[in-house]
Design a protein around this motif. Structure first.
Motif, PDB file in Angstrom:
ATOM      1  N   THR A  71       0.836  -1.190   0.000  1.00  0.00           N
ATOM      2  CA  THR A  71       0.000   0.000   0.000  1.00  0.00           C
ATOM      3  C   THR A  71       0.877   1.248   0.000  1.00  0.00           C
ATOM      4  N   SER A  72       0.754   2.054  -1.029  1.00  0.00           N
ATOM      5  CA  SER A  72       1.426   3.367  -1.127  1.00  0.00           C
ATOM      6  C   SER A  72       2.941   3.300  -0.967  1.00  0.00           C
ATOM      7  N   ALA A  73       3.593   2.362  -1.612  1.00  0.00           N
ATOM      8  CA  ALA A  73       5.053   2.256  -1.531  1.00  0.00           C
ATOM      9  C   ALA A  73       5.695   3.184  -2.565  1.00  0.00           C
ATOM     10  N   PHE A  74       6.618   4.002  -2.115  1.00  0.00           N
ATOM     11  CA  PHE A  74       7.346   4.917  -2.986  1.00  0.00           C
ATOM     12  C   PHE A  74       8.669   4.301  -3.432  1.00  0.00           C
ATOM     13  N   GLY A  75       9.210   3.392  -2.621  1.00  0.00           N
ATOM     14  CA  GLY A  75      10.469   2.751  -2.962  1.00  0.00           C
ATOM     15  C   GLY A  75      10.648   1.456  -2.203  1.00  0.00           C
ATOM     16  N   ALA A  76      11.534   0.625  -2.730  1.00  0.00           N
ATOM     17  CA  ALA A  76      11.838  -0.654  -2.087  1.00  0.00           C
ATOM     18  C   ALA A  76      13.302  -0.979  -2.318  1.00  0.00           C
ATOM     19  N   ALA A  77      13.911  -1.588  -1.313  1.00  0.00           N
ATOM     20  CA  ALA A  77      15.294  -2.041  -1.427  1.00  0.00           C
ATOM     21  C   ALA A  77      15.400  -3.378  -0.721  1.00  0.00           C
ATOM     22  N   ALA A  78      16.289  -4.213  -1.212  1.00  0.00           N
ATOM     23  CA  ALA A  78      16.467  -5.526  -0.599  1.00  0.00           C
ATOM     24  C   ALA A  78      17.864  -6.049  -0.879  1.00  0.00           C
ATOM     25  N   GLU A  79      18.229  -6.995  -0.057  1.00  0.00           N
ATOM     26  CA  GLU A  79      19.484  -7.709  -0.232  1.00  0.00           C
ATOM     27  C   GLU A  79      19.128  -9.190  -0.243  1.00  0.00           C
ATOM     28  N   ILE A  80      19.627  -9.893  -1.254  1.00  0.00           N
ATOM     29  CA  ILE A  80      19.334 -11.311  -1.415  1.00  0.00           C
ATOM     30  C   ILE A  80      20.650 -12.065  -1.366  1.00  0.00           C
ATOM     31  N   THR A  81      20.740 -13.055  -0.486  1.00  0.00           N
ATOM     32  CA  THR A  81      21.915 -13.921  -0.494  1.00  0.00           C
ATOM     33  C   THR A  81      21.578 -15.146  -1.341  1.00  0.00           C
ATOM     34  N   PHE A  82      22.594 -15.669  -2.018  1.00  0.00           N
ATOM     35  CA  PHE A  82      22.370 -16.814  -2.879  1.00  0.00           C
ATOM     36  C   PHE A  82      23.600 -17.717  -2.861  1.00  0.00           C
ATOM     37  N   THR A 117      25.997 -12.129  -2.293  1.00  0.00           N
ATOM     38  CA  THR A 117      24.920 -11.219  -1.915  1.00  0.00           C
ATOM     39  C   THR A 117      24.627 -10.266  -3.057  1.00  0.00           C
ATOM     40  N   TYR A 118      23.354 -10.189  -3.433  1.00  0.00           N
ATOM     41  CA  TYR A 118      22.905  -9.293  -4.491  1.00  0.00           C
ATOM     42  C   TYR A 118      22.049  -8.212  -3.841  1.00  0.00           C
ATOM     43  N   SER A 119      22.307  -6.958  -4.194  1.00  0.00           N
ATOM     44  CA  SER A 119      21.608  -5.832  -3.587  1.00  0.00           C
ATOM     45  C   SER A 119      20.960  -4.983  -4.676  1.00  0.00           C
ATOM     46  N   PHE A 120      19.770  -4.455  -4.390  1.00  0.00           N
ATOM     47  CA  PHE A 120      19.115  -3.578  -5.356  1.00  0.00           C
ATOM     48  C   PHE A 120      18.166  -2.625  -4.652  1.00  0.00           C
ATOM     49  N   GLY A 121      17.779  -1.606  -5.353  1.00  0.00           N
ATOM     50  CA  GLY A 121      16.787  -0.669  -4.857  1.00  0.00           C
ATOM     51  C   GLY A 121      16.082  -0.002  -6.017  1.00  0.00           C
ATOM     52  N   VAL A 122      14.815   0.317  -5.829  1.00  0.00           N
ATOM     53  CA  VAL A 122      14.038   1.063  -6.822  1.00  0.00           C
ATOM     54  C   VAL A 122      13.211   2.100  -6.090  1.00  0.00           C
ATOM     55  N   THR A 123      12.998   3.212  -6.713  1.00  0.00           N
ATOM     56  CA  THR A 123      12.150   4.251  -6.150  1.00  0.00           C
ATOM     57  C   THR A 123      11.562   5.077  -7.285  1.00  0.00           C
ATOM     58  N   TYR A 124      10.419   5.662  -7.042  1.00  0.00           N
ATOM     59  CA  TYR A 124       9.874   6.588  -8.018  1.00  0.00           C
ATOM     60  C   TYR A 124      10.662   7.888  -7.968  1.00  0.00           C
ATOM     61  N   LYS A 125      10.576   8.664  -9.015  1.00  0.00           N
ATOM     62  CA  LYS A 125      11.258   9.955  -9.064  1.00  0.00           C
ATOM     63  C   LYS A 125      10.592  10.919  -8.078  1.00  0.00           C
ATOM     64  N   ALA A 126      11.412  11.698  -7.383  1.00  0.00           N
ATOM     65  CA  ALA A 126      10.893  12.681  -6.426  1.00  0.00           C
ATOM     66  C   ALA A 126       9.927  13.629  -7.135  1.00  0.00           C
ATOM     67  N   GLY A 127       8.831  13.927  -6.492  1.00  0.00           N
ATOM     68  CA  GLY A 127       7.845  14.835  -7.056  1.00  0.00           C
ATOM     69  C   GLY A 127       6.904  14.196  -8.052  1.00  0.00           C
ATOM     70  N   SER A 128       7.042  12.904  -8.321  1.00  0.00           N
ATOM     71  CA  SER A 128       6.182  12.248  -9.311  1.00  0.00           C
ATOM     72  C   SER A 128       4.790  11.954  -8.764  1.00  0.00           C
ATOM     73  N   ASN A 129       4.643  11.986  -7.450  1.00  0.00           N
ATOM     74  CA  ASN A 129       3.376  11.653  -6.794  1.00  0.00           C
ATOM     75  C   ASN A 129       2.884  10.256  -7.142  1.00  0.00           C
ATOM     76  N   LEU A 130       3.806   9.364  -7.457  1.00  0.00           N
ATOM     77  CA  LEU A 130       3.466   7.986  -7.768  1.00  0.00           C
ATOM     78  C   LEU A 130       3.722   7.103  -6.558  1.00  0.00           C
ATOM     79  N   SER A 131       2.992   6.001  -6.481  1.00  0.00           N
ATOM     80  CA  SER A 131       3.244   4.993  -5.455  1.00  0.00           C
ATOM     81  C   SER A 131       2.708   3.665  -5.966  1.00  0.00           C
ATOM     82  N   LEU A 132       3.245   2.599  -5.399  1.00  0.00           N
ATOM     83  CA  LEU A 132       2.828   1.252  -5.773  1.00  0.00           C
ATOM     84  C   LEU A 132       1.800   0.755  -4.764  1.00  0.00           C
TER      85      LEU A 132
END
Length: 186
Positions: A71-82, A117-132
């Protein structure tokens, strides 16, 4: 002179009619990434999903990082071990949940000093008023099996962040279910 022109025209005609039509070749259709994932109507979760649980050595497969019921996520980041002794990540592709057109993406790959370990992050552009809001694939890791055994893929709980545009964790973050994946390599 007439004889030379006639030979030139005959030679040109022979050349033209003896050539096969060049249709320019066939252009393959653009590839469409497969970002499918199983439905999950009630869980708020961060899930590693693979469409196969068993593969032959040297075979390729995908691991998809899916967020469910966000609900209303603007960004997400995670670290995955493999299991980097059994698997090599050959490519990563941003899923449709955050873009990629409207997203800022940081696909860092293996963490320096931690090749498993694999790391990533995604976020909407600031001011875009977008969310997931909803569910979707955040990133897909394309993998190659390199040794027999079980390859485990695990989300590091302390490195999982899902935030609103003001930087605060989304409201139901404390109750997130983390589901990992494994693939048996024969």
């Amino acid at each position: 002179m007439k004889h030379s022109i006639w030979l030139l025209v005959a030679g040109l005609a022979l050349t033209i009619f003896s050539c096969k039509k060049d249709d320019g070749g066939t252009i393959p259709p653009p590839t469409t990434e497969d970002f499918t994932f199983p439905a999950n109507s009630t869980k708020f979760s961060a899930t590693l999903y693979t469409s196969t649980t068993s593969i032959a050595n040297n075979g390729t497969f995908d691991i998809r990082f899916v967020l469910y019921n966000i609900t209303s996520a603007f960004g997400a980041a995670a670290e995955i071990t493999f299991s980097n002794d059994k698997v090599q990540i050959t490519e990563s592709v941003v899923g449709p949940a955050f873009g990629p057109a409207e997203a800022i993406i940081s696909l860092r790959g293996p963490v320096p000093g931690a090749p498993n370990t694999y790391s990533f992050g995604v976020t909407y552009k600031a001011g875009s008023n977008l969310s997931l809001t909803g569910s979707g694939v955040i990133v897909k890791l394309k993998c190659k099996a390199t040794a027999a055994g079980t390859a485990n893929f695990t989300i590091t709980p302390a490195k999982l962040e899902i935030k609103k545009s003001d930087g605060t964790p989304i409201s139901n973050f404390g109750t997130i279910l983390i589901e990992n994946a494994s693939v048996v390599i024969n």
